[in-house]
Design a protein around this motif. Structure first.
Motif, PDB file in Angstrom:
ATOM      1  N   PRO A  93       0.841  -1.210   0.000  1.00  0.00           N
ATOM      2  CA  PRO A  93       0.000   0.000   0.000  1.00  0.00           C
ATOM      3  C   PRO A  93       0.876   1.261   0.000  1.00  0.00           C
ATOM      4  O   PRO A  93       2.043   1.214   0.414  1.00  0.00           O
ATOM      5  CB  PRO A  93      -0.782  -0.122   1.308  1.00  0.00           C
ATOM      6  N   PRO A  94       0.335   2.386  -0.477  1.00  0.00           N
ATOM      7  CA  PRO A  94       1.108   3.636  -0.506  1.00  0.00           C
ATOM      8  C   PRO A  94       1.711   4.009   0.850  1.00  0.00           C
ATOM      9  O   PRO A  94       2.803   4.568   0.910  1.00  0.00           O
ATOM     10  CB  PRO A  94       0.098   4.680  -0.966  1.00  0.00           C
ATOM     11  N   SER A  95       1.038   3.675   1.941  1.00  0.00           N
ATOM     12  CA  SER A  95       1.548   4.018   3.272  1.00  0.00           C
ATOM     13  C   SER A  95       2.862   3.304   3.589  1.00  0.00           C
ATOM     14  O   SER A  95       3.620   3.744   4.439  1.00  0.00           O
ATOM     15  CB  SER A  95       0.509   3.673   4.337  1.00  0.00           C
ATOM     16  N   PHE A  96       3.159   2.235   2.879  1.00  0.00           N
ATOM     17  CA  PHE A  96       4.382   1.473   3.087  1.00  0.00           C
ATOM     18  C   PHE A  96       5.614   2.250   2.615  1.00  0.00           C
ATOM     19  O   PHE A  96       6.722   2.012   3.076  1.00  0.00           O
ATOM     20  CB  PHE A  96       4.281   0.135   2.349  1.00  0.00           C
ATOM     21  N   VAL A  97       5.418   3.184   1.694  1.00  0.00           N
ATOM     22  CA  VAL A  97       6.526   3.921   1.092  1.00  0.00           C
ATOM     23  C   VAL A  97       7.168   4.882   2.087  1.00  0.00           C
ATOM     24  O   VAL A  97       8.377   5.008   2.143  1.00  0.00           O
ATOM     25  CB  VAL A  97       6.068   4.682  -0.174  1.00  0.00           C
ATOM     26  N   GLY A  98       6.392   5.552   2.867  1.00  0.00           N
ATOM     27  CA  GLY A  98       6.937   6.486   3.845  1.00  0.00           C
ATOM     28  C   GLY A  98       6.939   7.918   3.347  1.00  0.00           C
ATOM     29  O   GLY A  98       6.889   8.172   2.140  1.00  0.00           O
ATOM     30  N   PRO A  99       6.996   8.863   4.273  1.00  0.00           N
ATOM     31  CA  PRO A  99       6.856  10.274   3.922  1.00  0.00           C
ATOM     32  C   PRO A  99       8.028  10.865   3.126  1.00  0.00           C
ATOM     33  O   PRO A  99       7.853  11.845   2.430  1.00  0.00           O
ATOM     34  CB  PRO A  99       6.729  10.965   5.284  1.00  0.00           C
ATOM     35  N   GLN A 100       9.215  10.271   3.216  1.00  0.00           N
ATOM     36  CA  GLN A 100      10.357  10.837   2.498  1.00  0.00           C
ATOM     37  C   GLN A 100      10.169  10.792   0.987  1.00  0.00           C
ATOM     38  O   GLN A 100      10.809  11.525   0.257  1.00  0.00           O
ATOM     39  CB  GLN A 100      11.682  10.168   2.905  1.00  0.00           C
ATOM     40  N   PHE A 101       9.254   9.936   0.513  1.00  0.00           N
ATOM     41  CA  PHE A 101       9.004   9.828  -0.920  1.00  0.00           C
ATOM     42  C   PHE A 101       7.547  10.143  -1.264  1.00  0.00           C
ATOM     43  O   PHE A 101       7.013   9.646  -2.256  1.00  0.00           O
ATOM     44  CB  PHE A 101       9.402   8.443  -1.429  1.00  0.00           C
ATOM     45  N   SER A 102       6.925  10.992  -0.493  1.00  0.00           N
ATOM     46  CA  SER A 102       5.530  11.359  -0.760  1.00  0.00           C
ATOM     47  C   SER A 102       5.392  12.142  -2.070  1.00  0.00           C
ATOM     48  O   SER A 102       4.303  12.234  -2.626  1.00  0.00           O
ATOM     49  CB  SER A 102       4.955  12.169   0.402  1.00  0.00           C
ATOM     50  N   HIS A 103       6.493  12.694  -2.572  1.00  0.00           N
ATOM     51  CA  HIS A 103       6.484  13.460  -3.824  1.00  0.00           C
ATOM     52  C   HIS A 103       6.572  12.563  -5.070  1.00  0.00           C
ATOM     53  O   HIS A 103       6.473  13.047  -6.185  1.00  0.00           O
ATOM     54  CB  HIS A 103       7.665  14.437  -3.839  1.00  0.00           C
ATOM     55  N   VAL A 104       6.732  11.271  -4.877  1.00  0.00           N
ATOM     56  CA  VAL A 104       6.988  10.355  -5.980  1.00  0.00           C
ATOM     57  C   VAL A 104       5.683   9.711  -6.451  1.00  0.00           C
ATOM     58  O   VAL A 104       4.843   9.315  -5.644  1.00  0.00           O
ATOM     59  CB  VAL A 104       7.988   9.259  -5.527  1.00  0.00           C
ATOM     60  N   ALA A 105       5.542   9.600  -7.767  1.00  0.00           N
ATOM     61  CA  ALA A 105       4.381   8.931  -8.347  1.00  0.00           C
ATOM     62  C   ALA A 105       4.378   7.464  -7.924  1.00  0.00           C
ATOM     63  O   ALA A 105       5.438   6.856  -7.739  1.00  0.00           O
ATOM     64  CB  ALA A 105       4.421   9.049  -9.866  1.00  0.00           C
ATOM     65  N   PHE A 106       3.188   6.905  -7.770  1.00  0.00           N
ATOM     66  CA  PHE A 106       3.012   5.562  -7.227  1.00  0.00           C
ATOM     67  C   PHE A 106       2.094   4.779  -8.153  1.00  0.00           C
ATOM     68  O   PHE A 106       1.028   5.262  -8.523  1.00  0.00           O
ATOM     69  CB  PHE A 106       2.386   5.698  -5.830  1.00  0.00           C
ATOM     70  N   LEU A 107       2.524   3.583  -8.540  1.00  0.00           N
ATOM     71  CA  LEU A 107       1.712   2.731  -9.395  1.00  0.00           C
ATOM     72  C   LEU A 107       1.572   1.367  -8.722  1.00  0.00           C
ATOM     73  O   LEU A 107       2.557   0.674  -8.492  1.00  0.00           O
ATOM     74  CB  LEU A 107       2.369   2.585 -10.769  1.00  0.00           C
ATOM     75  N   SER A 108       0.335   1.018  -8.365  1.00  0.00           N
ATOM     76  CA  SER A 108       0.068  -0.240  -7.669  1.00  0.00           C
ATOM     77  C   SER A 108       0.111  -1.423  -8.624  1.00  0.00           C
ATOM     78  O   SER A 108      -0.423  -1.362  -9.731  1.00  0.00           O
ATOM     79  CB  SER A 108      -1.315  -0.205  -7.014  1.00  0.00           C
ATOM     80  N   LYS A 109       0.760  -2.490  -8.160  1.00  0.00           N
ATOM     81  CA  LYS A 109       0.771  -3.746  -8.907  1.00  0.00           C
ATOM     82  C   LYS A 109      -0.437  -4.569  -8.489  1.00  0.00           C
ATOM     83  O   LYS A 109      -0.788  -4.555  -7.315  1.00  0.00           O
ATOM     84  CB  LYS A 109       2.043  -4.535  -8.594  1.00  0.00           C
ATOM     85  N   PRO A 110      -1.048  -5.268  -9.402  1.00  0.00           N
ATOM     86  CA  PRO A 110      -0.759  -5.298 -10.830  1.00  0.00           C
ATOM     87  C   PRO A 110      -1.315  -4.049 -11.514  1.00  0.00           C
ATOM     88  O   PRO A 110      -2.294  -3.468 -11.064  1.00  0.00           O
ATOM     89  CB  PRO A 110      -1.492  -6.554 -11.306  1.00  0.00           C
ATOM     90  N   PHE A 111      -0.668  -3.648 -12.582  1.00  0.00           N
ATOM     91  CA  PHE A 111      -1.120  -2.485 -13.339  1.00  0.00           C
ATOM     92  C   PHE A 111      -1.200  -2.847 -14.813  1.00  0.00           C
ATOM     93  O   PHE A 111      -0.590  -3.808 -15.259  1.00  0.00           O
ATOM     94  CB  PHE A 111      -0.189  -1.282 -13.135  1.00  0.00           C
ATOM     95  N   GLY A 112      -1.960  -2.052 -15.542  1.00  0.00           N
ATOM     96  CA  GLY A 112      -2.128  -2.290 -16.973  1.00  0.00           C
ATOM     97  C   GLY A 112      -1.235  -1.398 -17.812  1.00  0.00           C
ATOM     98  O   GLY A 112      -0.590  -0.476 -17.316  1.00  0.00           O
ATOM     99  N   VAL A 113      -1.221  -1.693 -19.088  1.00  0.00           N
ATOM    100  CA  VAL A 113      -0.408  -0.949 -20.046  1.00  0.00           C
ATOM    101  C   VAL A 113      -0.786   0.531 -20.058  1.00  0.00           C
ATOM    102  O   VAL A 113       0.080   1.409 -20.039  1.00  0.00           O
ATOM    103  CB  VAL A 113      -0.550  -1.573 -21.453  1.00  0.00           C
ATOM    104  N   ALA A 114      -2.082   0.817 -20.089  1.00  0.00           N
ATOM    105  CA  ALA A 114      -2.531   2.219 -20.146  1.00  0.00           C
ATOM    106  C   ALA A 114      -2.055   2.997 -18.916  1.00  0.00           C
ATOM    107  O   ALA A 114      -1.597   4.138 -19.039  1.00  0.00           O
ATOM    108  CB  ALA A 114      -4.043   2.286 -20.270  1.00  0.00           C
ATOM    109  N   ALA A 115      -2.139   2.392 -17.740  1.00  0.00           N
ATOM    110  CA  ALA A 115      -1.691   3.065 -16.511  1.00  0.00           C
ATOM    111  C   ALA A 115      -0.184   3.326 -16.552  1.00  0.00           C
ATOM    112  O   ALA A 115       0.283   4.388 -16.140  1.00  0.00           O
ATOM    113  CB  ALA A 115      -2.055   2.231 -15.291  1.00  0.00           C
ATOM    114  N   LEU A 116       0.574   2.368 -17.062  1.00  0.00           N
ATOM    115  CA  LEU A 116       2.028   2.548 -17.176  1.00  0.00           C
ATOM    116  C   LEU A 116       2.367   3.688 -18.132  1.00  0.00           C
ATOM    117  O   LEU A 116       3.204   4.547 -17.827  1.00  0.00           O
ATOM    118  CB  LEU A 116       2.672   1.242 -17.649  1.00  0.00           C
ATOM    119  N   LEU A 117       1.714   3.729 -19.273  1.00  0.00           N
ATOM    120  CA  LEU A 117       1.986   4.784 -20.249  1.00  0.00           C
ATOM    121  C   LEU A 117       1.566   6.160 -19.724  1.00  0.00           C
ATOM    122  O   LEU A 117       2.255   7.154 -19.953  1.00  0.00           O
ATOM    123  CB  LEU A 117       1.304   4.468 -21.575  1.00  0.00           C
ATOM    124  N   ASP A 118       0.443   6.218 -19.026  1.00  0.00           N
ATOM    125  CA  ASP A 118       0.019   7.486 -18.413  1.00  0.00           C
ATOM    126  C   ASP A 118       1.043   7.951 -17.379  1.00  0.00           C
ATOM    127  O   ASP A 118       1.366   9.136 -17.304  1.00  0.00           O
ATOM    128  CB  ASP A 118      -1.350   7.341 -17.749  1.00  0.00           C
TER     129      ASP A 118
END
Length: 132
Positions: A93-118
């Motif tokens: 989950p996004p909360s696992f990443v931690g606040p030091q990287f809150s500025h970074v885009a997050f893509l949950s697995k599994p993801f589709g081709v369209a989400a990756l390209l976006d």
């Protein structure tokens, strides 16, 4: 499968991939190549990714958060230091990443081709910045 959802990128970029799962790495690499990007790597370990960054020429990066038993935070810090846009992919989950990287885009697995390209389009042309 990929070609039906594929759209060409607005601009070509050199994208670093850090992914330890071969199937995920192949999906990301193949999708981005078909969209017109050049792949840096894919790296399967944190030291490999750091070595590729040292060579220069990376425009953006996609990092799997957990590489085997290691977290990819060191690579993320290096990308921030170099002002290279990057994103995290993970099944955590996004909360696992931690606040030091809150500025970074997050893509949950599994993801589709369209989400990756976006995601890549957002990394290369963030809102509020002029189109290149």
């Amino acid at each position: 499968m990929v070609s039906k959802q594929l759209k060409r990128a607005s601009r070509s970029a050199r994208i670093l991939i850090l992914e330890d799962d071969l199937l995920n790495a192949f999906l990301i690499e193949d999708t981005l190549k078909q969209a017109g990007h050049e792949i840096v790597g894919p790296a399967k370990t944190v030291p490999q990714a750091l070595g590729l960054l040292e060579r220069g020429g990376t425009d953006a990066a996609i990092l799997d958060l957990q590489i085997n038993d290691e977290m990819s935070y060191e690579v993320g810090r290096k990308l921030d230091e170099l002002s290279i846009p990057w994103a995290i992919t993970t099944a955590h989950p996004p909360s696992f990443v931690g606040p030091q990287f809150s500025h970074v885009a997050f893509l949950s697995k599994p993801f589709g081709v369209a989400a990756l390209l976006d995601l890549i389009e957002k990394l290369l042309d963030p809102p509020g910045e002029p189109k290149r």
